[in-house]
Design a protein around this motif. Sequence first.
Motif, PDB file in Angstrom:
ATOM      1  N   THR A 159     -31.470  -4.137 -34.994  1.00  0.00           N
ATOM      2  CA  THR A 159     -31.630  -4.989 -36.184  1.00  0.00           C
ATOM      3  C   THR A 159     -32.733  -4.452 -37.083  1.00  0.00           C
ATOM      4  OG1 THR A 159     -30.987  -6.865 -34.804  1.00  0.00           O
ATOM      5  CG2 THR A 159     -31.904  -7.359 -36.959  1.00  0.00           C
ATOM      6  N   ALA A 160     -33.824  -3.983 -36.492  1.00  0.00           N
ATOM      7  CA  ALA A 160     -34.897  -3.405 -37.297  1.00  0.00           C
ATOM      8  C   ALA A 160     -34.401  -2.188 -38.068  1.00  0.00           C
ATOM      9  CB  ALA A 160     -36.069  -3.024 -36.391  1.00  0.00           C
ATOM     10  N   ALA A 161     -33.582  -1.355 -37.414  1.00  0.00           N
ATOM     11  CA  ALA A 161     -33.037  -0.193 -38.122  1.00  0.00           C
ATOM     12  C   ALA A 161     -32.135  -0.620 -39.276  1.00  0.00           C
ATOM     13  CB  ALA A 161     -32.265   0.691 -37.136  1.00  0.00           C
ATOM     14  N   ALA A 162     -31.302  -1.626 -39.045  1.00  0.00           N
ATOM     15  CA  ALA A 162     -30.419  -2.103 -40.113  1.00  0.00           C
ATOM     16  C   ALA A 162     -31.219  -2.695 -41.274  1.00  0.00           C
ATOM     17  CB  ALA A 162     -29.443  -3.140 -39.558  1.00  0.00           C
ATOM     18  N   LEU A 163     -32.260  -3.453 -40.960  1.00  0.00           N
ATOM     19  CA  LEU A 163     -33.103  -4.007 -42.030  1.00  0.00           C
ATOM     20  C   LEU A 163     -33.847  -2.899 -42.761  1.00  0.00           C
ATOM     21  CD1 LEU A 163     -34.585  -7.203 -40.316  1.00  0.00           C
ATOM     22  CD2 LEU A 163     -32.821  -7.089 -42.089  1.00  0.00           C
ATOM     23  N   GLY A 164     -34.238  -1.845 -42.041  1.00  0.00           N
ATOM     24  CA  GLY A 164     -34.889  -0.720 -42.701  1.00  0.00           C
ATOM     25  C   GLY A 164     -33.955  -0.027 -43.689  1.00  0.00           C
ATOM     26  N   VAL A 165     -32.701   0.160 -43.291  1.00  0.00           N
ATOM     27  CA  VAL A 165     -31.721   0.744 -44.209  1.00  0.00           C
ATOM     28  C   VAL A 165     -31.518  -0.170 -45.424  1.00  0.00           C
ATOM     29  CG1 VAL A 165     -29.317   1.427 -44.461  1.00  0.00           C
ATOM     30  CG2 VAL A 165     -30.580   2.032 -42.389  1.00  0.00           C
ATOM     31  N   ALA A 166     -31.416  -1.480 -45.178  1.00  0.00           N
ATOM     32  CA  ALA A 166     -31.218  -2.419 -46.284  1.00  0.00           C
ATOM     33  C   ALA A 166     -32.394  -2.400 -47.254  1.00  0.00           C
ATOM     34  CB  ALA A 166     -31.015  -3.829 -45.729  1.00  0.00           C
ATOM     35  N   ALA A 167     -33.603  -2.324 -46.706  1.00  0.00           N
ATOM     36  CA  ALA A 167     -34.777  -2.304 -47.581  1.00  0.00           C
ATOM     37  C   ALA A 167     -34.868  -0.993 -48.350  1.00  0.00           C
ATOM     38  CB  ALA A 167     -36.035  -2.525 -46.747  1.00  0.00           C
ATOM     39  N   ARG A 168     -34.597   0.125 -47.682  1.00  0.00           N
ATOM     40  CA  ARG A 168     -34.716   1.429 -48.334  1.00  0.00           C
ATOM     41  C   ARG A 168     -33.674   1.590 -49.428  1.00  0.00           C
ATOM     42  NH1 ARG A 168     -37.824   5.179 -50.341  1.00  0.00           N
ATOM     43  NH2 ARG A 168     -36.933   7.285 -50.262  1.00  0.00           N
ATOM     44  N   ARG A 169     -32.448   1.144 -49.171  1.00  0.00           N
ATOM     45  CA  ARG A 169     -31.351   1.327 -50.117  1.00  0.00           C
ATOM     46  C   ARG A 169     -31.165   0.118 -51.037  1.00  0.00           C
ATOM     47  NH1 ARG A 169     -31.763   6.418 -50.145  1.00  0.00           N
ATOM     48  NH2 ARG A 169     -31.074   7.504 -48.257  1.00  0.00           N
ATOM     49  N   ARG A 170     -32.088  -0.847 -50.951  1.00  0.00           N
ATOM     50  CA  ARG A 170     -32.036  -2.047 -51.800  1.00  0.00           C
ATOM     51  C   ARG A 170     -30.657  -2.708 -51.706  1.00  0.00           C
ATOM     52  NH1 ARG A 170     -36.569  -0.593 -51.518  1.00  0.00           N
ATOM     53  NH2 ARG A 170     -38.175  -0.667 -53.153  1.00  0.00           N
ATOM     54  N   ALA A 171     -30.267  -3.010 -50.475  1.00  0.00           N
ATOM     55  CA  ALA A 171     -28.965  -3.623 -50.202  1.00  0.00           C
ATOM     56  C   ALA A 171     -29.195  -4.988 -49.558  1.00  0.00           C
ATOM     57  CB  ALA A 171     -28.127  -2.729 -49.296  1.00  0.00           C
ATOM     58  N   PRO A 172     -29.420  -6.035 -50.357  1.00  0.00           N
ATOM     59  CA  PRO A 172     -29.682  -7.354 -49.766  1.00  0.00           C
ATOM     60  C   PRO A 172     -28.512  -7.897 -48.945  1.00  0.00           C
ATOM     61  CG  PRO A 172     -29.358  -7.521 -52.138  1.00  0.00           C
ATOM     62  CD  PRO A 172     -29.452  -6.073 -51.831  1.00  0.00           C
ATOM     63  N   ALA A 173     -27.272  -7.514 -49.319  1.00  0.00           N
ATOM     64  CA  ALA A 173     -26.129  -7.987 -48.539  1.00  0.00           C
ATOM     65  C   ALA A 173     -26.191  -7.465 -47.105  1.00  0.00           C
ATOM     66  CB  ALA A 173     -24.823  -7.560 -49.208  1.00  0.00           C
ATOM     67  N   LEU A 174     -26.624  -6.227 -46.937  1.00  0.00           N
ATOM     68  CA  LEU A 174     -26.773  -5.684 -45.583  1.00  0.00           C
ATOM     69  C   LEU A 174     -27.869  -6.416 -44.822  1.00  0.00           C
ATOM     70  CD1 LEU A 174     -26.104  -3.640 -43.409  1.00  0.00           C
ATOM     71  CD2 LEU A 174     -27.622  -2.001 -44.558  1.00  0.00           C
ATOM     72  N   ALA A 175     -28.953  -6.801 -45.510  1.00  0.00           N
ATOM     73  CA  ALA A 175     -30.005  -7.567 -44.842  1.00  0.00           C
ATOM     74  C   ALA A 175     -29.477  -8.914 -44.363  1.00  0.00           C
ATOM     75  CB  ALA A 175     -31.183  -7.763 -45.799  1.00  0.00           C
ATOM     76  N   TRP A 176     -28.662  -9.571 -45.178  1.00  0.00           N
ATOM     77  CA  TRP A 176     -28.059 -10.835 -44.746  1.00  0.00           C
ATOM     78  C   TRP A 176     -27.143 -10.622 -43.538  1.00  0.00           C
ATOM     79  CZ3 TRP A 176     -29.212 -15.697 -45.724  1.00  0.00           C
ATOM     80  CH2 TRP A 176     -29.932 -16.005 -46.877  1.00  0.00           C
ATOM     81  N   LEU A 177     -26.358  -9.539 -43.560  1.00  0.00           N
ATOM     82  CA  LEU A 177     -25.484  -9.252 -42.413  1.00  0.00           C
ATOM     83  C   LEU A 177     -26.301  -8.990 -41.156  1.00  0.00           C
ATOM     84  CD1 LEU A 177     -22.801  -6.945 -44.092  1.00  0.00           C
ATOM     85  CD2 LEU A 177     -22.530  -9.324 -43.371  1.00  0.00           C
ATOM     86  N   ALA A 178     -27.396  -8.240 -41.288  1.00  0.00           N
ATOM     87  CA  ALA A 178     -28.239  -7.966 -40.120  1.00  0.00           C
ATOM     88  C   ALA A 178     -28.863  -9.242 -39.579  1.00  0.00           C
ATOM     89  CB  ALA A 178     -29.324  -6.956 -40.504  1.00  0.00           C
ATOM     90  N   GLU A 179     -29.332 -10.112 -40.477  1.00  0.00           N
ATOM     91  CA  GLU A 179     -29.919 -11.368 -40.012  1.00  0.00           C
ATOM     92  C   GLU A 179     -28.876 -12.253 -39.349  1.00  0.00           C
ATOM     93  OE1 GLU A 179     -31.311 -15.243 -42.319  1.00  0.00           O
ATOM     94  OE2 GLU A 179     -32.770 -13.612 -42.519  1.00  0.00           O
TER      95      GLU A 179
END
Length: 584
Positions: A159-179
């Motif tokens: 999950t931390a890796a997925a949130l890191g990708v979401a933050a780096r690529r500015r993809a809030p939808a991916l952050a919601w999916l990871a959460e």
Amino acid sequence: MPDRISELEGRLAALAEAHRELERRLARLERGAAAPAAPRARPASAAAIPAPDLAREAAAATRYLALAGRTSLALAGAFLLRALTEAGSIPAWAGAGLGLAYAGTWLALAWRAGGAEPWSATFHGGAALLIACPLLFEVTARLHLLAPAAGAAALAVFTAAALGVAARRRAPALAWLAEAGGVATAVALMLATGRLAPPALYLTLLGVAALWLGYVLGWTRLRWPVALVTDAAVALLALRAVAPAAAEGPRAALLVQAALTALYLGSIAVRTLHLQRPVVDFEVVQTALLLAVGVGGAAWVTAAAKLGEGVVGALSAAFGAAVYAVAFAFVERRQRGRANFYFYAWSGLVFLLAGTGQLLSGGALAAGWAALALLASALARATRRLTLAVHGCVFALAACLQAGALPHAATTLLASPAARWPGAPPALALVVAAMALSAWLTGSAAAAPLAPRQRAPRAVLLAALAASAAGLAVGWLVPLLAGAPGPGVNAPLAAALRTAVLVGGVLLLAWAGRLEPWREAGWLAYPLLGLVGLKLLLENLARGRPASLFVDLALFGVALILSPRLRRPAPPARAAPSAAGGPS
């Protein structure tokens, strides 16, 4: 030979005719371009609407379909690995490892593709989460290849890796999916394994990560769902930790509660103190929930498990005192806005109340809160701080409730004197005296005139003081003059004593209300006078005798006459005449 020549001549004539037809068409087109027809008038609203870019929409649809197709292929590969594992072609542990590596590959593709297109990161990362989260649940809950703690740790890493990708690529939808995937997997692990501590600790870390994503990237809505689920999970862990057959003991619950409180409060402190940002609604709500779930839950666990009940109370009281110091010594002086000051000041009050409430009990707790009321009120008068005056009122009211002053007043003022009354609580007189002194100290604490809403806390304190003092006085006078409450009491005299005490309170409040520092007392005079009249109708007329009714009605009449006069403000002093007899 002549036939051949004739055929050629016919073809040349046909070509010439075709050439002339092309020239005629070209001429017509040129005339149309030189004098175009007037366009048909369109409504202004229709002209303002841009025509849809069908090519762009088609390209976007094609791109999204391609991304969805890649996601489908990714899932197909995951199911191929599952089929090989179930068929026995590869061992279960190898299949699980290959599945996690396969999910990691798609997460790496999300990092790489998201640089040019954020939606690529969302689709590829979503595919990785769809593979990894169910797989981690299966290898932990069904296959038992990982212990619950190890499964929660692996879930935290992914999950931390997925949130890191979401933050780096500015993809809030991916952050919601990871959460969403992390929360769902953690809850499923709790239900399937019966172990609550590892998933609850994972949810705590996930909630703090979502909190900081909101701080840094502005994804503020991301922090609410995971925080609420985390608080509920930690509360459930505290309830189960003290059960006889619990899989996890109280120490595990205390560890998670400490991590929850420290990480959230530490993050809030860094943002509001170090970065000097104003406090927001989430921080206020979460701090209140942390007080209930973290501090209150830890106190309940330690008390139920006999692990040193006073430790949590002492830490909470010390933390409250430290927050008070931060509010008045740092926030008020160095930060411009008042929101952070109020947040820290009231947080210190609540933590101090909670901590002393866990350390003390009974009359000792009432006396302790009375002492805090006197301290806050004295500091408010010395420094002219309205916040400390309000806190002094809150501490005094808490002492009043803890000492049982209001139930005692309800008994002595409303209960039948023919029934036995319980004795006054031991600390009641001390608390009433402290309330009176706090009311006097806070009367001059403000440096400027106050609005009515700012006077409301002190008005509540004076109302509680009036009721408590009246109940205490009646509780002393009735046994002394009318006999001990019970079958042998002089009921008419007891009713007359109640009336006399209440009328005295009305007159005292009306007189004090003339003075600016005691204006709130004047607000209470007429409501109390109305209650005295209601008491005459319901009690005195029903139980009284002619002699006692004479006293009751006379006292009530005096109160009706004097109260309005006592409430009038004193006229301003007239200037003294000069030596010549004229005005100076």
